[in-house]
Scaffold this motif. Structure first.
Motif: not given
Length: 213
Positions: A11, A13, A39, A42-43
């Motif tokens: 993933h 971000c 961060s 969490w994403e």
């Protein structure tokens, strides 16, 4: 809420930088990289359908390894990319591989983070079964099978659970090696016996010595 992307799928971000993220030398402060990785985690979790924002479970960092590869120059409105993927997993922990990149794909930092799940209320470790938490935001934590349970309550005169109750055996009558213990209950209920007084008691001997001569 659907299950989201597969856990094994990487993933990516983007995170916006702030002016106070840089130190006096004009470089991104080393502590900010750790915040960027958080961060990104969490994403990654939200993208996979694992939402712990309202759950009693908390992801705690058990181990962190971070390599600083290239500096990030001062840019108060800059953006960096965080790439996260599931690297390893066990019964009670899981490890994420994370990279911090410039928007052109240059990796400026690379790290691995091992995390565990802890119940916020009981402070006990929880099984890291990520599939069980997919698409269930705010699901209450189930007790870990390794968690110790509180001992059962008992009264003051009740023997503890698992302790055998020993009943004393009566001593055999006539056995000199095992003297018979008195029966306290029988002795307490027995009627006292008054000793018999003879009809013509003999006079007691005088305590005064006889005179001689």
């Amino acid at each position: 809420m659907n299950a989201g992307a597969p856990l094994e799928q990487p993933h990516t971000c983007e995170v916006t930088l702030r002016a106070n993220d840089f130190d006096w030398a004009g470089h991104l402060n080393n502590s900010v990289y750790v915040q960027l990785l958080e961060s990104g985690r969490w994403e990654w979790g939200l993208a996979c359908g694992v939402d712990l924002r309202e759950s009693t479970l908390v992801a705690v960092v058990l181990q962190l390894h971070l390599d600083y590869l290239r500096p990030v120059e001062w840019n108060p409105v800059g953006r960096l990319r965080v790439r996260t993927s599931l690297a390893e997993r066990s019964a009670y922990s899981f490890t994420l591989a994370q990279d911090v990149e410039r928007l052109d794909g240059t990796v400026v930092a690379s790290g691995r983070v091992r995390l565990g799940l802890v119940d916020r209320d009981t402070q006990r470790i929880h099984r890291a079964n990520l599939e069980a938490m997919l698409g269930t935001p705010g699901a209450p934590a189930t007790p870990s099978p390794r968690a110790r349970t509180a001992p059962p309550t008992r009264t003051a005169n009740e023997p503890p659970t698992g302790t055998p109750t020993v009943t004393p055996k009566a001593a055999p009558v006539g056995d000199p090696t095992h003297p018979r213990t008195p029966d306290v209950a029988a002795a307490a209920s027995a009627t006292p016996v008054t000793p018999a007084i003879p009809a013509n008691p003999e006079p007691a001997a005088s305590a005064t010595p006889e005179r001689v001569g």
